[in-house]
Design an enzyme around this catalytic site. Structure first.
Site, PDB file in Angstrom:
ATOM      1  N   ASP A 176       0.874  -1.159   0.000  1.00 54.04           N
ATOM      2  CA  ASP A 176       0.000   0.000   0.000  1.00 54.04           C
ATOM      3  C   ASP A 176       0.914   1.213   0.000  1.00 54.04           C
ATOM      4  OD1 ASP A 176      -2.359   1.663   0.449  1.00 54.04           O
ATOM      5  OD2 ASP A 176      -1.510   1.920   2.449  1.00 54.04           O
ATOM      6  N   CYS A 177       0.487   2.301  -0.613  1.00 58.86           N
ATOM      7  CA  CYS A 177       1.340   3.495  -0.692  1.00 58.86           C
ATOM      8  C   CYS A 177       0.977   4.530   0.367  1.00 58.86           C
ATOM      9  CB  CYS A 177       1.244   4.103  -2.088  1.00 58.86           C
ATOM     10  SG  CYS A 177       2.264   5.583  -2.291  1.00 58.86           S
TER      11      CYS A 177
END
Length: 241
Positions: free
Chosen positions: A12-13
């Protein structure tokens, strides 16, 4: 199980690599200042999470920058404040200004020497292109909500990722999904049987901030408070620590 057992880290960023909560608070300042009430940081983030999650459910194919514009409008209504269309659009565009966590780029550069690095993010491609400039590595694959047409926590996003990773010679058993959000990432990853690594950025805070409460907490296989801690732990495994 060891960190060296995996071939790919899927990230996930926002919330994990990019400090989206600080970016949100900065972008919402014009609205907060006009709200005329004493809103705590967590109250602001939790309201944002409610409207963002709802909007992602109702309009799963809307680009993230456009979705954020709608969230801004919904927050203005909730707080009894008037917001212009230009303000809403500006907030949607603010993703480009959201900062990376201080340890992110160095940790990713280290991990790139040992893993294939992949992004699975609730974002549009244009917005991610700005964030990518702050991350300091070339990812082996980038899968966005805009590519997929839905938002996490939908299992559809993870199934898309796994299908595409298979074309790169990476099987599900070789993936360590690495994320902060329990709601968006660890709950669906657990349902699909993926191994997971929790980057607990909010370890010194209360609640879930800009993400919804996940309900029952899922099992995670590794937990670190930062990306730097993950990189350090990996290096210790290589040294036999």
């Amino acid at each position: 199980m060891k960190l060296t057992d995996f071939k790919a880290l899927t990230f996930d960023c926002y919330g994990t690599l990019i400090d989206w909560e600080s970016g949100m608070i900065e972008g919402l300042k014009p609205l907060i200042e006009r709200a005329g009430r004493d809103l705590s940081r967590n109250e602001i983030l939790e309201a944002h999470a409610r409207h963002e999650s709802s909007q992602q459910k109702w309009t799963p194919q809307k680009r993230y920058s456009d979705l954020l514009s709608t969230v801004y409008k919904r927050l203005a209504e909730e707080w009894g404040v008037t917001a212009t269309r230009d303000e809403c659009v500006a907030y949607g565009e603010s993703v480009k200004d959201w900062p990376a966590f201080a340890d992110t780029a160095a940790a990713l550069r280290y991990l790139k020497q040992h893993y294939r690095l992949v992004v699975l993010s609730n974002v549009d491609n244009r917005s991610f292109s700005f964030s990518n400039q702050k991350l300091g590595v070339d990812f082996d694959a980038i899968y966005t909500a805009e590519d997929i047409g839905s938002y996490k926590p939908s299992e559809r996003n993870f199934n898309y990722m796994l299908e595409k990773l298979a074309t790169l010679g990476i099987g599900a058993e070789q993936v360590l999904h690495t994320a902060e959000s329990m709601f968006h990432d660890h709950v669906p990853a657990s349902r699909l049987g993926l191994k997971s690594c929790w980057i607990y950025r909010r370890h010194a805070d209360q609640g879930f901030g800009a993400t919804m409460h996940p309900g029952d907490m899922p099992k995670v296989d590794f937990r670190f408070d930062s990306m730097a801690d993950l990189a350090k732990a990996h290096s210790e495994v290589l040294r036999g620590g």
